[in-house]
Each structure stands twice: as C-alpha cells, then as structure tokens.
Write a protein that holds these residues in place. Structure first.
Motif, PDB file in Angstrom:
ATOM      1  N   ILE A  24      -9.900  -1.005  -3.893  1.00 48.86           N
ATOM      2  CA  ILE A  24      -8.441  -1.127  -4.005  1.00 48.86           C
ATOM      3  C   ILE A  24      -7.875   0.056  -4.786  1.00 48.86           C
ATOM      4  O   ILE A  24      -6.838   0.618  -4.420  1.00 48.86           O
ATOM      5  CB  ILE A  24      -8.062  -2.479  -4.640  1.00 48.86           C
ATOM      6  CG1 ILE A  24      -8.380  -3.603  -3.645  1.00 48.86           C
ATOM      7  CG2 ILE A  24      -6.592  -2.518  -5.036  1.00 48.86           C
ATOM      8  CD1 ILE A  24      -8.280  -4.991  -4.209  1.00 48.86           C
ATOM      9  N   TYR A  27      -7.657   3.033  -2.461  1.00 52.99           N
ATOM     10  CA  TYR A  27      -6.472   2.956  -1.603  1.00 52.99           C
ATOM     11  C   TYR A  27      -5.215   3.336  -2.381  1.00 52.99           C
ATOM     12  O   TYR A  27      -4.391   4.114  -1.913  1.00 52.99           O
ATOM     13  CB  TYR A  27      -6.302   1.548  -1.015  1.00 52.99           C
ATOM     14  CG  TYR A  27      -7.192   1.236   0.152  1.00 52.99           C
ATOM     15  CD1 TYR A  27      -7.177   2.031   1.298  1.00 52.99           C
ATOM     16  CD2 TYR A  27      -8.035   0.141   0.135  1.00 52.99           C
ATOM     17  CE1 TYR A  27      -7.992   1.732   2.388  1.00 52.99           C
ATOM     18  CE2 TYR A  27      -8.842  -0.164   1.215  1.00 52.99           C
ATOM     19  CZ  TYR A  27      -8.823   0.630   2.335  1.00 52.99           C
ATOM     20  OH  TYR A  27      -9.622   0.333   3.416  1.00 52.99           O
ATOM     21  N   ASP A  28      -5.069   2.782  -3.590  1.00 52.78           N
ATOM     22  CA  ASP A  28      -3.893   3.077  -4.407  1.00 52.78           C
ATOM     23  C   ASP A  28      -3.777   4.576  -4.693  1.00 52.78           C
ATOM     24  O   ASP A  28      -2.683   5.147  -4.629  1.00 52.78           O
ATOM     25  CB  ASP A  28      -3.945   2.296  -5.722  1.00 52.78           C
ATOM     26  CG  ASP A  28      -3.709   0.805  -5.547  1.00 52.78           C
ATOM     27  OD1 ASP A  28      -3.181   0.391  -4.486  1.00 52.78           O
ATOM     28  OD2 ASP A  28      -4.051   0.044  -6.476  1.00 52.78           O
ATOM     29  N   LEU A 109      -2.795   2.774   5.369  1.00 52.86           N
ATOM     30  CA  LEU A 109      -3.597   2.556   4.164  1.00 52.86           C
ATOM     31  C   LEU A 109      -3.064   1.382   3.348  1.00 52.86           C
ATOM     32  O   LEU A 109      -3.846   0.612   2.777  1.00 52.86           O
ATOM     33  CB  LEU A 109      -3.633   3.824   3.311  1.00 52.86           C
ATOM     34  CG  LEU A 109      -4.342   5.029   3.930  1.00 52.86           C
ATOM     35  CD1 LEU A 109      -4.252   6.237   2.993  1.00 52.86           C
ATOM     36  CD2 LEU A 109      -5.789   4.718   4.275  1.00 52.86           C
ATOM     37  N   SER A 110      -1.750   1.217   3.303  1.00 52.77           N
ATOM     38  CA  SER A 110      -1.159   0.086   2.583  1.00 52.77           C
ATOM     39  C   SER A 110      -1.554  -1.237   3.229  1.00 52.77           C
ATOM     40  O   SER A 110      -1.829  -2.213   2.525  1.00 52.77           O
ATOM     41  CB  SER A 110       0.367   0.210   2.551  1.00 52.77           C
ATOM     42  OG  SER A 110       0.753   1.350   1.822  1.00 52.77           O
ATOM     43  N   ARG A 113      -5.155  -1.860   2.348  1.00 52.40           N
ATOM     44  CA  ARG A 113      -5.251  -2.257   0.948  1.00 52.40           C
ATOM     45  C   ARG A 113      -4.867  -3.723   0.778  1.00 52.40           C
ATOM     46  O   ARG A 113      -5.541  -4.488   0.107  1.00 52.40           O
ATOM     47  CB  ARG A 113      -4.355  -1.357   0.102  1.00 52.40           C
ATOM     48  CG  ARG A 113      -4.552  -1.555  -1.393  1.00 52.40           C
ATOM     49  CD  ARG A 113      -3.251  -2.017  -2.040  1.00 52.40           C
ATOM     50  NE  ARG A 113      -3.418  -2.087  -3.475  1.00 52.40           N
ATOM     51  CZ  ARG A 113      -3.492  -3.235  -4.123  1.00 52.40           C
ATOM     52  NH1 ARG A 113      -3.432  -4.385  -3.501  1.00 52.40           N
ATOM     53  NH2 ARG A 113      -3.636  -3.248  -5.436  1.00 52.40           N
ATOM     54  N   SER A 114      -3.761  -4.124   1.395  1.00 54.21           N
ATOM     55  CA  SER A 114      -3.300  -5.509   1.290  1.00 54.21           C
ATOM     56  C   SER A 114      -4.300  -6.474   1.905  1.00 54.21           C
ATOM     57  O   SER A 114      -4.621  -7.512   1.315  1.00 54.21           O
ATOM     58  CB  SER A 114      -1.949  -5.674   1.989  1.00 54.21           C
ATOM     59  OG  SER A 114      -0.967  -4.931   1.324  1.00 54.21           O
TER      60      SER A 114
END
Length: 137
Positions: A24, A27-28, A109-110, A113-114
């Motif tokens: 995570i 990704y951030d 990517l968001s 990530r979610s």
C-alpha cells in the motif's frame, strides 16, 4: 545529521511494517510521484518531471517483480499485464508531456491500492480475504 535520522526512521518503518502495508505504501508513493510530475510538467521543469516519472516506474517495476505468479495465479498475471500497460503509458506521457495519461495511470494505481487494502488481511481498512489472495505478493 538530520538526513541520517530520517534514513534510520525510514529503515525502521520498512522493517517493522507488514508486507501488505508495504505494498500500500508503494502505491501511495507512486501516486504521489505522479501527481508531483504533473505539476513539474505545468512548470516546464523537465528534469524533475523525468525524475518523478522514473521513480513511479521503479515502484511499478518493484510491484510487478514482487508478484507471486505461482500462488497468485490468474490475478497475478492480470496485474502483471496492467503494470506493463501503466509502464508503457507513463513512457508515452513522459515523452509527450501528457498529464491526461498520467491521470489515467494514477486512476489505475488508485483502484489497485483501494482493492488491495480491501482484500488483504492486515492491510488498512481490510476485510477478511481467502488465503489464496493473501499470497499474491
């Protein structure tokens, strides 16, 4: 001195964080670098734009290289394909100075990530996941 303290803190954070939380965090970081790259494009700072996109590409490569294709099966293969797609889109965005393409990759990517935060045990805001999904990385 301050740099050494920051490096020590980061090293401690990475070594004490779960694998799920590290994914995570990756990704951030990629999303953060891409948002900053868009700003650098608007500022016409091509050197920094290139560095930031390269950092995001490095993170995507790390995520891709960490996939466990044997245990992750079809899902890992699909992620590999999407990471390849993101890489090619970012290379195009870098050459064309196209922030819309960067936005497309940020969106992808968001979403990853979610979804990752939701399906992996131990991840922030997670629900319980089948053991086969937990071995994706």
């Amino acid at each position: 001195m301050r740099y050494n303290a920051a490096q020590a803190y980061l090293k401690t954070q990475v070594t004490t964080t779960s694998q799920e939380e590290l994914v995570i965090m990756l990704y951030d970081a990629a999303i953060k670098f891409l948002n900053r790259a868009k700003i650098k494009i608007k500022e016409r700072d091509m050197a920094q734009k290139g560095i930031l996109i390269s950092k995001a590409l490095d993170i995507i490569a790390e995520l891709d290289g960490s996939l466990n294709v044997k245990q992750g099966g079809e899902l890992a293969k699909n992620l590999h394909t999407m990471y390849f797609y993101c890489n090619t889109r970012l290379l195009k965005a870098n050459i064309e100075l196209n922030t819309e393409i960067i936005d497309e990759v940020i969106h992808i990517l968001s979403q990853f990530r979610s979804a990752f935060a939701e399906i992996l045990p131990g991840a922030k805001h997670s629900t319980s996941a089948p053991a086969s999904q937990a071995s994706l990385y």
